[in-house]
Scaffold this motif. Structure first.
Motif, mmCIF file in Angstrom:
data_model
loop_
_atom_site.group_PDB
_atom_site.id
_atom_site.type_symbol
_atom_site.label_atom_id
_atom_site.label_comp_id
_atom_site.label_asym_id
_atom_site.label_seq_id
_atom_site.Cartn_x
_atom_site.Cartn_y
_atom_site.Cartn_z
ATOM 1 N N VAL A 119 -47.979 96.573 71.941
ATOM 2 C CA VAL A 119 -47.816 97.757 71.559
ATOM 3 C C VAL A 119 -48.735 98.590 72.028
ATOM 4 O O VAL A 119 -50.279 98.667 71.713
ATOM 5 N N GLU A 120 -48.626 99.689 72.953
ATOM 6 C CA GLU A 120 -49.660 100.712 73.548
ATOM 7 C C GLU A 120 -49.417 102.107 72.947
ATOM 8 O O GLU A 120 -48.226 102.507 73.312
ATOM 9 N N ARG A 121 -50.343 102.660 72.022
ATOM 10 C CA ARG A 121 -50.150 103.960 71.850
ATOM 11 C C ARG A 121 -50.460 104.834 72.842
ATOM 12 O O ARG A 121 -51.538 104.972 73.156
ATOM 13 N N GLY A 122 -49.675 105.764 73.183
ATOM 14 C CA GLY A 122 -49.986 106.599 74.407
ATOM 15 C C GLY A 122 -48.693 106.940 75.153
ATOM 16 O O GLY A 122 -47.556 106.668 74.830
ATOM 17 N N ARG A 123 -48.936 107.899 76.276
ATOM 18 C CA ARG A 123 -47.797 108.320 77.100
ATOM 19 C C ARG A 123 -48.088 107.636 78.662
ATOM 20 O O ARG A 123 -49.459 107.452 79.013
ATOM 21 N N ALA A 124 -47.097 107.378 79.130
ATOM 22 C CA ALA A 124 -47.114 106.677 80.527
ATOM 23 C C ALA A 124 -48.123 107.396 81.354
ATOM 24 O O ALA A 124 -48.646 106.705 82.371
ATOM 25 N N GLU A 125 -47.715 108.617 81.517
ATOM 26 C CA GLU A 125 -48.560 109.534 82.424
ATOM 27 C C GLU A 125 -50.368 109.722 82.124
ATOM 28 O O GLU A 125 -51.002 110.244 82.727
ATOM 29 N N PRO A 127 -54.070 108.634 82.268
ATOM 30 C CA PRO A 127 -54.518 107.827 83.027
ATOM 31 C C PRO A 127 -55.104 106.750 82.354
ATOM 32 O O PRO A 127 -54.987 105.553 83.130
ATOM 33 N N ALA A 128 -55.696 106.707 81.315
ATOM 34 C CA ALA A 128 -56.093 105.510 80.491
ATOM 35 C C ALA A 128 -54.925 104.509 80.191
ATOM 36 O O ALA A 128 -55.103 103.322 80.481
ATOM 37 N N VAL A 129 -53.610 104.831 80.056
ATOM 38 C CA VAL A 129 -52.464 104.037 80.025
ATOM 39 C C VAL A 129 -52.203 103.489 81.255
ATOM 40 O O VAL A 129 -51.937 102.296 81.255
#
Length: 225
Positions: A119-125, A127-129
């Motif tokens: 699970v990754e907390r963040g938004r697809a757009e 840069p880090a993600v």
């Protein structure tokens, strides 16, 4: 988690999940209890969690290649990523979700189900993600937005030749026609529609497949004016 109000497991679930039917039933109970209590699922959806949500998403497995790296964008309550992981243990799945309360719930559920899903907390757009999860074979999404917006989120996460597989409704052909130019500009190829889930769900699940064939075009100076 069982009790007098536990939702019965439909027999067709065994066709989809096999030896993972019991964990799939526990996932449905999470959705029906804490998922509703914490606002991830609407209370009116409780009695149709199996057919409208879990099985509807799990049949996406029919069009996902073996041993694929899959990124689920805007995962929310884990749909379609968790049903896909339960149906296809060969897949490597990442759930991307920006809201902390949803991420916390997903972590709790995955821990209970003993599923090896990230699970990754963040938004697809972000840069880090994008740096962490680009190069996927497949990017999935459900109820995230119109096709042009989805292409902007999903295509950059794909390796060249990979495909976004997004769950859509009956208006999919109209949406494909409307957004075709935008999808091409974003590096997407020709869209295909798959109807999956025969003998499992009715109506069938509509999946729009768009391959990544290029990179987003940059507008020239004159176009930006």
């Amino acid at each position: 988690m069982s009790g007098p109000d536990q939702l019965p497991t439909p027999e067709v679930a065994r066709k989809v999940f096999g030896e993972r039917t019991e964990p799939a039933a526990r996932y449905v109970e999470h959705l029906a209890t804490s998922g509703i209590e914490r606002g991830l699922i609407g209370p009116r959806e409780r009695d149709r969690l199996w057919d409208r949500h879990v099985l509807n998403c799990a049949v996406l497995a029919e069009v996902v290649p073996p041993d694929a790296k899959v990124v689920d964008v805007g995962s929310g309550a884990g749909l379609p990523g968790i049903p896909l992981a339960l149906a296809r243990p060969d897949l490597r799945i990442v759930l991307i979700e920006p809201l902390a309360r949803r991420v916390d719930w997903l972590d709790e559920v995955l821990d209970d189900l003993a599923l090896d899903v990230t699970v990754e907390r963040g938004r697809a757009e972000e840069p880090a993600v994008l740096r962490r999860w680009e190069g996927a074979d497949v990017v999935t999404a459900r109820a995230v937005g119109p096709l042009a917006r989805l292409a902007g989120l999903c295509l950059p996460l794909l390796r060249p030749g990979g495909a976004m597989l997004v769950l859509k409704g009956a208006s999919a052909p109209d949406e494909i026609a409307r957004d075709a130019a935008a999808v091409r500009t974003l590096g997407g190829g020709e869209a295909r529609i798959h109807e999956v889930g025969a003998g499992v769900v009715e109506p069938l699940t509509t999946v729009v497949e768009i391959p990544r064939i290029g990179v987003p075009r940059r507008r020239g100076r004159k176009e930006r004016r």
